[in-house]
Design a protein around this motif. Structure first.
Motif, PDB file in Angstrom:
ATOM      1  N   ARG A  10       0.835  -1.208   0.000  1.00  0.00           N
ATOM      2  CA  ARG A  10       0.000   0.000   0.000  1.00  0.00           C
ATOM      3  C   ARG A  10       0.870   1.258   0.000  1.00  0.00           C
ATOM      4  N   ARG A  11       2.177   1.083   0.022  1.00  0.00           N
ATOM      5  CA  ARG A  11       3.174   2.175   0.052  1.00  0.00           C
ATOM      6  C   ARG A  11       3.070   2.993   1.341  1.00  0.00           C
ATOM      7  N   SER A  12       2.745   2.313   2.435  1.00  0.00           N
ATOM      8  CA  SER A  12       2.709   2.944   3.747  1.00  0.00           C
ATOM      9  C   SER A  12       4.141   3.257   4.183  1.00  0.00           C
ATOM     10  N   ALA A  13       4.409   4.516   4.441  1.00  0.00           N
ATOM     11  CA  ALA A  13       5.763   4.933   4.831  1.00  0.00           C
ATOM     12  C   ALA A  13       6.196   4.235   6.120  1.00  0.00           C
ATOM     13  N   LYS A  14       5.299   4.074   7.056  1.00  0.00           N
ATOM     14  CA  LYS A  14       5.639   3.424   8.327  1.00  0.00           C
ATOM     15  C   LYS A  14       6.015   1.963   8.105  1.00  0.00           C
ATOM     16  N   HIS A  15       5.243   1.252   7.282  1.00  0.00           N
ATOM     17  CA  HIS A  15       5.552  -0.148   6.994  1.00  0.00           C
ATOM     18  C   HIS A  15       6.884  -0.270   6.253  1.00  0.00           C
ATOM     19  N   GLU A  16       7.120   0.629   5.305  1.00  0.00           N
ATOM     20  CA  GLU A  16       8.384   0.602   4.569  1.00  0.00           C
ATOM     21  C   GLU A  16       9.561   0.867   5.503  1.00  0.00           C
ATOM     22  N   GLU A  17       9.384   1.783   6.448  1.00  0.00           N
ATOM     23  CA  GLU A  17      10.449   2.087   7.407  1.00  0.00           C
ATOM     24  C   GLU A  17      10.754   0.866   8.279  1.00  0.00           C
ATOM     25  N   VAL A  18       9.709   0.201   8.769  1.00  0.00           N
ATOM     26  CA  VAL A  18       9.893  -0.990   9.595  1.00  0.00           C
ATOM     27  C   VAL A  18      10.562  -2.095   8.777  1.00  0.00           C
TER      28      VAL A  18
END
Length: 182
Positions: free
Chosen positions: A14-22
């Protein structure tokens, strides 16, 4: 925040910045380790690592199962390292070691080398030899696959591998001589 692997991948899709960071933090060491095995310089390895993550996030929708994520990430990282090699190969030059050594090194003597010692020796190889050595010996690519990916002939791939092995033998011999002298 603790996400399951499935939640983490779904969030990245979903291109969630938080998920990508994790995800980045979770797999940074893994990707950096691969990058360092293809680059002598830490700065270049970091560049390869960051580019690999960018490519991964751009292509994550192609990942069908969270179980294949690590393999997909490894493939992207190796291909990114190859891309850097191709882009920079015209600037590379190296000197060959001219040293007389026995063709075989005692297997018992090799056991004194630790993992870090072996990585240091591999990092002393010229970039072209190091890349072919890693692709062939570590990743399991054939000379045909290496030649296609690197834009060199199969014969060049074989020559680079042979030179890498000869040079590693030389470096191991030198290292063991230094080790005995301590």
């Amino acid at each position: 925040m603790n996400y399951t692997e499935e939640e983490l991948i779904a969030g990245c899709k979903r291109r969630s910045a938080k998920h990508e960071e994790v995800f980045y933090k979770k797999y940074y060491g893994y990707v950096m380790g691969i990058s360092l095995s293809y680059s002598k310089e830490r700065d270049l390895a970091l560049e390869i690592t960051n580019d690999a993550f960018l490519k991964f996030f751009a292509s994550i929708k192609k990942v069908e199962s969270f179980k294949t994520v690590k393999a997909w990430l490894r493939r992207i990282t190796v291909n990114t390292a190859i891309d850097y090699y191709r882009k920079n190969k015209k600037y590379q030059s190296h000197l060959d070691l001219e040293i007389d050594i026995p063709n075989e090194v005692e297997v018992n003597a090799l056991s004194s080398l630790g993992f870090e010692d072996i990585l240091k020796l591999i990092n002393q190889l010229p970039e072209d030899q190091k890349l072919v050595f890693n692709l062939y010996e570590v990743e399991g690519y054939s000379h045909k696959e290496i030649s296609d990916r690197m834009g060199i002939t199969e014969g060049s791939s074989r020559v680079y591998l042979t030179r890498a092995k000869v040079k590693l033998r030389q470096l191991v011999h030198i290292h063991l001589k230094e080790y005995e002298g301590r």
